[in-house]
Design a protein around this motif. Sequence first.
Motif, PDB file in Angstrom:
ATOM      1  N   PRO A  55      10.742   1.423  12.240  1.00  0.00           N
ATOM      2  CA  PRO A  55      12.087   0.952  11.141  1.00  0.00           C
ATOM      3  C   PRO A  55      13.373   0.890  11.830  1.00  0.00           C
ATOM      4  O   PRO A  55      13.066   0.774  13.265  1.00  0.00           O
ATOM      5  N   SER A  56      14.010   0.206  11.495  1.00  0.00           N
ATOM      6  CA  SER A  56      15.353  -0.594  11.893  1.00  0.00           C
ATOM      7  C   SER A  56      16.360   0.098  11.618  1.00  0.00           C
ATOM      8  O   SER A  56      16.268   0.900   9.911  1.00  0.00           O
ATOM      9  N   ALA A  57      18.091   0.105  11.801  1.00  0.00           N
ATOM     10  CA  ALA A  57      18.698  -0.021  11.037  1.00  0.00           C
ATOM     11  C   ALA A  57      18.631  -0.395  10.108  1.00  0.00           C
ATOM     12  O   ALA A  57      19.678   0.700   8.581  1.00  0.00           O
ATOM     13  N   THR A  58      18.357  -0.870   9.141  1.00  0.00           N
ATOM     14  CA  THR A  58      18.319  -1.517   8.303  1.00  0.00           C
ATOM     15  C   THR A  58      17.698  -1.949   7.196  1.00  0.00           C
ATOM     16  O   THR A  58      17.477  -2.949   6.404  1.00  0.00           O
ATOM     17  N   GLY A  59      15.926  -1.777   8.250  1.00  0.00           N
ATOM     18  CA  GLY A  59      14.931  -1.314   6.969  1.00  0.00           C
ATOM     19  C   GLY A  59      13.778  -1.472   8.291  1.00  0.00           C
ATOM     20  O   GLY A  59      13.480  -0.107   9.106  1.00  0.00           O
ATOM     21  N   PHE A  60      13.235  -2.350   8.442  1.00  0.00           N
ATOM     22  CA  PHE A  60      12.198  -2.428   8.875  1.00  0.00           C
ATOM     23  C   PHE A  60      11.828  -3.802   9.839  1.00  0.00           C
ATOM     24  O   PHE A  60      12.276  -4.898   9.648  1.00  0.00           O
ATOM     25  N   ARG A  61      11.475  -3.681  11.422  1.00  0.00           N
ATOM     26  CA  ARG A  61      11.762  -4.825  12.167  1.00  0.00           C
ATOM     27  C   ARG A  61      10.241  -5.573  11.870  1.00  0.00           C
ATOM     28  O   ARG A  61       9.218  -5.484  11.252  1.00  0.00           O
ATOM     29  N   ASP A  62      10.669  -7.177  11.947  1.00  0.00           N
ATOM     30  CA  ASP A  62       9.429  -8.241  11.706  1.00  0.00           C
ATOM     31  C   ASP A  62       8.366  -8.172  13.099  1.00  0.00           C
ATOM     32  O   ASP A  62       8.097  -8.737  13.612  1.00  0.00           O
ATOM     33  N   LEU A  63       6.996  -7.285  12.971  1.00  0.00           N
ATOM     34  CA  LEU A  63       6.050  -7.715  13.248  1.00  0.00           C
ATOM     35  C   LEU A  63       5.398  -8.617  13.784  1.00  0.00           C
ATOM     36  O   LEU A  63       4.493  -8.630  14.002  1.00  0.00           O
ATOM     37  N   ARG A  64       5.320  -9.890  12.789  1.00  0.00           N
ATOM     38  CA  ARG A  64       4.653 -10.798  12.814  1.00  0.00           C
ATOM     39  C   ARG A  64       4.773 -11.584  13.979  1.00  0.00           C
ATOM     40  O   ARG A  64       3.521 -12.176  14.466  1.00  0.00           O
ATOM     41  N   SER A  65       5.699 -11.726  14.768  1.00  0.00           N
ATOM     42  CA  SER A  65       5.328 -12.129  16.662  1.00  0.00           C
ATOM     43  C   SER A  65       4.492 -10.898  17.161  1.00  0.00           C
ATOM     44  O   SER A  65       3.387 -11.485  17.916  1.00  0.00           O
ATOM     45  N   GLU A  66       4.874  -9.770  17.278  1.00  0.00           N
ATOM     46  CA  GLU A  66       4.512  -9.295  18.581  1.00  0.00           C
ATOM     47  C   GLU A  66       2.962  -8.259  17.534  1.00  0.00           C
ATOM     48  O   GLU A  66       2.249  -7.794  18.507  1.00  0.00           O
ATOM     49  N   GLY A  67       3.080  -8.159  16.468  1.00  0.00           N
ATOM     50  CA  GLY A  67       2.214  -7.713  15.882  1.00  0.00           C
ATOM     51  C   GLY A  67       2.563  -5.932  16.122  1.00  0.00           C
ATOM     52  O   GLY A  67       2.911  -5.363  16.799  1.00  0.00           O
ATOM     53  N   MET A 127       0.335  -1.006  -0.149  1.00  0.00           N
ATOM     54  CA  MET A 127      -0.354  -0.081  -0.072  1.00  0.00           C
ATOM     55  C   MET A 127       0.971   1.355  -0.264  1.00  0.00           C
ATOM     56  O   MET A 127       2.053   1.307   1.008  1.00  0.00           O
ATOM     57  N   ILE A 128       0.282   2.331  -0.747  1.00  0.00           N
ATOM     58  CA  ILE A 128       1.543   3.579  -0.959  1.00  0.00           C
ATOM     59  C   ILE A 128       0.002   4.573   0.729  1.00  0.00           C
ATOM     60  O   ILE A 128      -1.365   4.370   0.253  1.00  0.00           O
ATOM     61  N   THR A 129       1.104   5.235   1.253  1.00  0.00           N
ATOM     62  CA  THR A 129       0.282   6.446   2.174  1.00  0.00           C
ATOM     63  C   THR A 129       0.535   7.596   2.143  1.00  0.00           C
ATOM     64  O   THR A 129       1.632   7.756   0.409  1.00  0.00           O
ATOM     65  N   SER A 130       0.034   8.435   2.363  1.00  0.00           N
ATOM     66  CA  SER A 130      -0.147  10.280   2.510  1.00  0.00           C
ATOM     67  C   SER A 130       1.047  10.944   3.657  1.00  0.00           C
ATOM     68  O   SER A 130       1.012  11.574   3.866  1.00  0.00           O
ATOM     69  N   ALA A 131       0.996   9.719   4.494  1.00  0.00           N
ATOM     70  CA  ALA A 131       1.876  10.115   5.135  1.00  0.00           C
ATOM     71  C   ALA A 131       3.444   8.790   5.237  1.00  0.00           C
ATOM     72  O   ALA A 131       2.579   7.710   4.465  1.00  0.00           O
ATOM     73  N   PRO A 132       4.511   9.532   5.784  1.00  0.00           N
ATOM     74  CA  PRO A 132       5.483   8.213   6.746  1.00  0.00           C
ATOM     75  C   PRO A 132       5.285   7.060   6.960  1.00  0.00           C
ATOM     76  O   PRO A 132       5.032   7.275   7.984  1.00  0.00           O
ATOM     77  N   VAL A 133       5.592   5.669   6.145  1.00  0.00           N
ATOM     78  CA  VAL A 133       5.780   4.972   6.725  1.00  0.00           C
ATOM     79  C   VAL A 133       6.941   4.984   8.119  1.00  0.00           C
ATOM     80  O   VAL A 133       6.384   3.776   8.826  1.00  0.00           O
ATOM     81  N   GLY A 134       8.347   5.175   7.176  1.00  0.00           N
ATOM     82  CA  GLY A 134       8.939   4.924   8.127  1.00  0.00           C
ATOM     83  C   GLY A 134       9.909   6.163   8.097  1.00  0.00           C
ATOM     84  O   GLY A 134       9.771   6.438   6.917  1.00  0.00           O
ATOM     85  N   ASP A 135      10.915   6.670   9.185  1.00  0.00           N
ATOM     86  CA  ASP A 135      12.721   6.961   8.469  1.00  0.00           C
ATOM     87  C   ASP A 135      13.983   7.202   9.134  1.00  0.00           C
ATOM     88  O   ASP A 135      13.418   6.374   9.923  1.00  0.00           O
ATOM     89  N   TRP A 136      14.423   7.495   8.086  1.00  0.00           N
ATOM     90  CA  TRP A 136      16.678   7.502   9.137  1.00  0.00           C
ATOM     91  C   TRP A 136      16.704   8.182   8.658  1.00  0.00           C
ATOM     92  O   TRP A 136      16.685   9.826   8.441  1.00  0.00           O
ATOM     93  N   THR A 137      17.240   8.710   9.607  1.00  0.00           N
ATOM     94  CA  THR A 137      17.798  10.216   9.933  1.00  0.00           C
ATOM     95  C   THR A 137      19.832  10.225  10.563  1.00  0.00           C
ATOM     96  O   THR A 137      20.377   8.624  10.999  1.00  0.00           O
ATOM     97  N   TRP A 138      20.584  10.879   9.504  1.00  0.00           N
ATOM     98  CA  TRP A 138      21.756  11.003   9.772  1.00  0.00           C
ATOM     99  C   TRP A 138      22.089  12.519   9.444  1.00  0.00           C
ATOM    100  O   TRP A 138      21.586  13.750   9.394  1.00  0.00           O
ATOM    101  N   GLU A 139      22.901  12.577  10.847  1.00  0.00           N
ATOM    102  CA  GLU A 139      24.154  13.930  11.208  1.00  0.00           C
ATOM    103  C   GLU A 139      25.093  13.794  11.265  1.00  0.00           C
ATOM    104  O   GLU A 139      25.991  13.244  11.032  1.00  0.00           O
TER     105      GLU A 139
END
Length: 342
Positions: free
Chosen positions: A191-203, A1-13
Amino acid sequence: MITSAPVGDWTWEVTAHDDEIRPTRAVQTAAAVWNELAERNLAVPDGKVRVLARSGDKLRDVRVDESGLLLGSDPLAPQSDLAQAVARAEMLDGDFVLTIRIECPGRWLEPGFEYRAEKLFVIHVEVWDGKLLVVTLETYSDAWLTMDTRDREQPELHAANAPRLTAALEGISALLGSSPTPGDENRHAAPSATGFRDLRSEGPAYADSWGTFEGLNRASLLSARVPQSECEYESEYESITEHPVRYVSIQRDGRTLGFVWASVGDAAAGYVPRTAAGDETFDVGAKWLLRLREAHSQGLSPFAAMDWLSQRPSDPELGFIVEDTPQNAESLDALEELSGRY
């Protein structure tokens, strides 16, 4: 699905210890981040850039604001609109905050198919006081998740897309010399450092987050573009229905932007934006809602309004109705699913 608000984000300084970080470097950094996405076919040409400079001590004091600038293969080519905007920012002195924002069209993969979204990623580069450069990458797709934002497992989609996102994050980290800070878990994902956490177990945090929140967010984006009626509740069709609907597609320049629909069982009608079309779908949708308001003021039923719309003179800004005969959807939710998925 495509969203109008972010699904996740990552930041570097990135902190400059010697030289001041000037606008040219900020744009070059943003373009280099875009290249990391493009190398994985996550970003394609035609990205749109905004250059915004505000006073450091009074952020409402806008000193440069140029948007809709094309990110070409040579972003700072002489005489390009982007190069001229950056040149104006380079002339600023004193303390100012610079923001470079790129909306990135890109492609995600499904078995046997490839789809394009006009805002698959957004790149933000901010420079504070010439010393701190902050890069943020946002994604507006759930193609990287083990479960989509309607709580359906998607192993094939995840396998096709998540490794590309991981590789892009690694490439950006190597470019900037630091690891990303993942954004907080939100209504859609974690989000995680490599993409996204797998939420299948915790939901996920919310059940069917897309169905719960996306319709509300899209309605808000549309209503913000529609002038309020003097007699609002008397001049609008109902915006929701529990009945099946009939709909027509709206196209412009060969792309489907959204769908005008009418209920088969009550006095409801409206416009559903196709989120993959980007912000353009909301600009066009507002104009179709104004036409529906006009039809309602004439006392037309929802079906009669659709016929009336199809007979109106063509308008390049609105696009045009594709079908001669409306199509059927079993529910408004089913049409919204179509509008958000592809």
